[in-house]
Design an enzyme around this catalytic site. Structure first.
Site, PDB file in Angstrom:
ATOM      1  N   LYS A   1       0.802  -1.227   0.000  1.00  0.00           N
ATOM      2  CA  LYS A   1       0.000   0.000   0.000  1.00  0.00           C
ATOM      3  C   LYS A   1       0.839   1.283   0.000  1.00  0.00           C
ATOM      4  O   LYS A   1       0.416   2.304  -0.523  1.00  0.00           O
ATOM      5  CB  LYS A   1      -0.946   0.005   1.201  1.00  0.00           C
ATOM      6  CG  LYS A   1      -2.097  -0.973   1.043  1.00  0.00           C
ATOM      7  CD  LYS A   1      -3.144  -0.766   2.120  1.00  0.00           C
ATOM      8  CE  LYS A   1      -4.424  -1.515   1.831  1.00  0.00           C
ATOM      9  NZ  LYS A   1      -4.304  -2.983   1.976  1.00  0.00           N
TER      10      LYS A   1
ATOM     11  N   GLU B   1     -10.045   7.080   3.665  1.00  0.00           N
ATOM     12  CA  GLU B   1     -10.952   6.251   4.442  1.00  0.00           C
ATOM     13  C   GLU B   1     -10.239   4.937   4.684  1.00  0.00           C
ATOM     14  O   GLU B   1      -9.350   4.544   3.922  1.00  0.00           O
ATOM     15  CB  GLU B   1     -12.263   6.014   3.683  1.00  0.00           C
ATOM     16  CG  GLU B   1     -12.220   4.881   2.669  1.00  0.00           C
ATOM     17  CD  GLU B   1     -11.322   5.156   1.469  1.00  0.00           C
ATOM     18  OE1 GLU B   1     -11.158   6.332   1.101  1.00  0.00           O
ATOM     19  OE2 GLU B   1     -10.801   4.181   0.901  1.00  0.00           O
TER      20      GLU B   1
ATOM     21  N   SER C   1       1.835  -9.805  -0.855  1.00  0.00           N
ATOM     22  CA  SER C   1       1.451  -8.386  -0.813  1.00  0.00           C
ATOM     23  C   SER C   1       1.730  -7.744   0.545  1.00  0.00           C
ATOM     24  O   SER C   1       1.914  -6.529   0.623  1.00  0.00           O
ATOM     25  CB  SER C   1      -0.027  -8.231  -1.167  1.00  0.00           C
ATOM     26  OG  SER C   1      -0.841  -9.059  -0.344  1.00  0.00           O
TER      27      SER C   1
HETATM   28  C1  LIG Z   1      -5.101  -3.971   1.366  1.00  0.00           C
HETATM   29  C2  LIG Z   1      -4.374  -5.239   1.101  1.00  0.00           C
HETATM   30  C3  LIG Z   1      -4.727  -6.105   0.036  1.00  0.00           C
HETATM   31  C4  LIG Z   1      -5.910  -5.892  -0.840  1.00  0.00           C
HETATM   32  O1  LIG Z   1      -5.890  -4.761  -1.652  1.00  0.00           O
HETATM   33  P1  LIG Z   1      -5.575  -4.793  -3.212  1.00  0.00           P
HETATM   34  O2  LIG Z   1      -5.954  -3.431  -3.648  1.00  0.00           O
HETATM   35  O3  LIG Z   1      -6.418  -5.865  -3.845  1.00  0.00           O
HETATM   36  O4  LIG Z   1      -4.138  -5.094  -3.365  1.00  0.00           O
HETATM   37  C5  LIG Z   1      -3.956  -7.239  -0.176  1.00  0.00           C
HETATM   38  N1  LIG Z   1      -2.918  -7.536   0.619  1.00  0.00           N
HETATM   39  C6  LIG Z   1      -2.559  -6.748   1.655  1.00  0.00           C
HETATM   40  C7  LIG Z   1      -1.412  -7.156   2.495  1.00  0.00           C
HETATM   41  C8  LIG Z   1      -3.279  -5.579   1.936  1.00  0.00           C
HETATM   42  O5  LIG Z   1      -2.911  -4.817   2.972  1.00  0.00           O
END
Ligand SMILES: *Cc1c(COP(=O)(O)O)cnc(C)c1O
Length: 403
Positions: A94, A116, A389
């Site tokens: 993010k 938000e 992610s």
């Molecule tokens: C917020 C988040 C997501 C989901 O958001 P995307 O916009 O689909 O990437 C996925 N993995 C993590 C670790 C997150 O914090």
């Protein structure tokens, strides 16, 4: 394929029939100002240099592309590489988008950002970037969510953000979004609305993708160095769709690279029990095209068109709509979408912890669970990149309750 290879939405922000700009008249002026500001920043080499410097020295890019030797051996299938977005500052991808939009806000002369947040992850990343850039920061959060995520509320306040409780509606994310929109309309002169995924009216889906595409650009160069060829398959989880499109984008014009997005199957197939918007073939009902938060895309809704409630063990995947570019990639067959349930995601998180010494975020664990399911039947000479992610530190309480 040719429409996909264009790689950009059209001038109205459309990906095939999806995307666009469905907003009340009062939001048109701020959105048009943002579109111009983004276009100017995109053409500015100094902006690119500043962003690159922040990504490198503040966020920790480039992230490693790690060969998962033990997981590969354990599954007996393709060679698996992990793109380690979990190693970034604040623990997930993010921050890429927050730094991009924070710097853009500054370039546009805004002194204040608003956001938000549902579980708090986007709020924490926004508050972090606001502090680093010296911007005032207000984060809207449903009162319900604030109570569930006390530590993140504390973290945001520690970073200097003003966290505002939203008491309307269901007191969760969608009410916080409405409140943030109202703030933006009222304070547009000095305020940028820092949206957290590839959602919302044009230019947000395009802009957020552009700030995350560095994931795939790095991964492409890294896999060519490690393997001397492109991967056969990319796997990523899909909430709004930003980490997945960030990985996919640099490979869209490579027909030999398959792409797999994994949604949250939650705890059942009934509407309200999951957050599956695109993988309808897996037997999850309730999603069809509609407008939510300014964009036309697949939305989970009741037969009467009310936005459905959703469930997932991972807050980041728990949202009733999906980025419009994914709706288009699904319809074109360029990317495949599937779903993994809560139990399988928790199991996968535990597997990666034990086999590779990495505790992934429960969101990322969805992508991993699908790979664990498929890998044993895939040829050993194939190469797969899995996007990790985020890290699982934030999920310890949920995991400990679950296991
Ligand atoms: C917020 C988040 C997501 C989901 O958001 P995307 O916009 O689909 O990437 C996925 N993995 C993590 C670790 C997150 O914090």
């Amino acid at each position: 394929m040719s429409a996909i290879a264009q790689k950009f939405p059209d001038a109205r922000g459309r990906y095939g029939p999806y995307g666009g700009r469905y907003v009340p008249e009062t939001l048109m002026a701020p959105i048009e100002e943002l579109e111009c500001g983004f276009a100017a920043a995109r053409a500015d080499a100094e902006f690119a240099r500043s962003l690159d410097d922040l990504l490198r020295h503040f966020a920790g890019r480039p992230t490693p592309l790690q060969f998962a030797a033990r997981l590969t051996a354990h599954l007996g299938g393709p060679r698996i590489y992990l793109k380690r977005e979990d190693l970034l500052h604040t623990g997930a991808h993010k921050i890429n988008n927050c730094l991009g939009q924070g710097l853009l806000a500054q370039r546009m002369g805004k002194s204040r950002v608003i956001a938000e947040t549902g579980a708090g992850q986007h709020g924490v990343a926004t508050a972090t970037v606001a502090a680093r850039l010296g911007l005032a920061c207000v984060v809207y959060m449903g009162r319900e969510d604030m109570e569930r995520q006390r530590l993140n509320v504390f973290r945001m306040r520690l970073l200097g953000a003003d966290v505002v409780a939203v008491d309307s509606g269901s007191r969760t994310l969608k009410d916080a979004i409405n409140e943030a929109m109202r703030d933006w309309v009222t304070n547009v002169r000095d305020t940028h609305y820092l949206l957290g995924s590839v959602l919302g009216p044009h230019p947000y889906p395009l802009m957020v993708r552009e700030f995350h595409k560095v994931i795939g650009e790095e991964a492409r160069a890294q896999i060519l160095r490690a393997e001397g060829r492109l991967p056969d398959l990319l796997v990523a989880c899909v909430g709004g769709g930003s980490n997945s499109i960030g990985l996919f984008h640099a490979f869209l014009a490579d027909p030999g690279v398959r792409m797999l997005g994994v949604e949250a199957g939650g705890r059942g197939h009934a509407l309200g029990e999951h957050a599956v918007r695109l993988a309808a073939a897996a037997g999850y009902g309730g999603a069809r095209p509609g407008v939510l938060h300014g964009t036309y895309t697949y939305v989970l809704q009741t037969p009467e068109g009310q936005i459905a409630t959703t469930h997932s063990v991972s807050a980041g995947l728990d949202y009733p709509a999906v980025g419009p570019e994914h709706a288009w990639l699904a319809e074109e067959g360029r990317a495949e979408y599937t779903a993994v349930d809560d139990d399988a995601a928790v199991d996968a998180a535990r597997s990666l912890a034990r086999i590779e010494g990495i505790v992934p975020a429960l969101e990322s664990a969805h992508a991993l669970a699908e790979l664990i399911r498929r890998a044993p039947a895939m040829p050993r000479e194939q190469v797969v990149i899995l996007n990790v992610s985020g890290r699982g530190d934030k999920d310890m309480e949920i995991l400990s309750r679950y296991l």
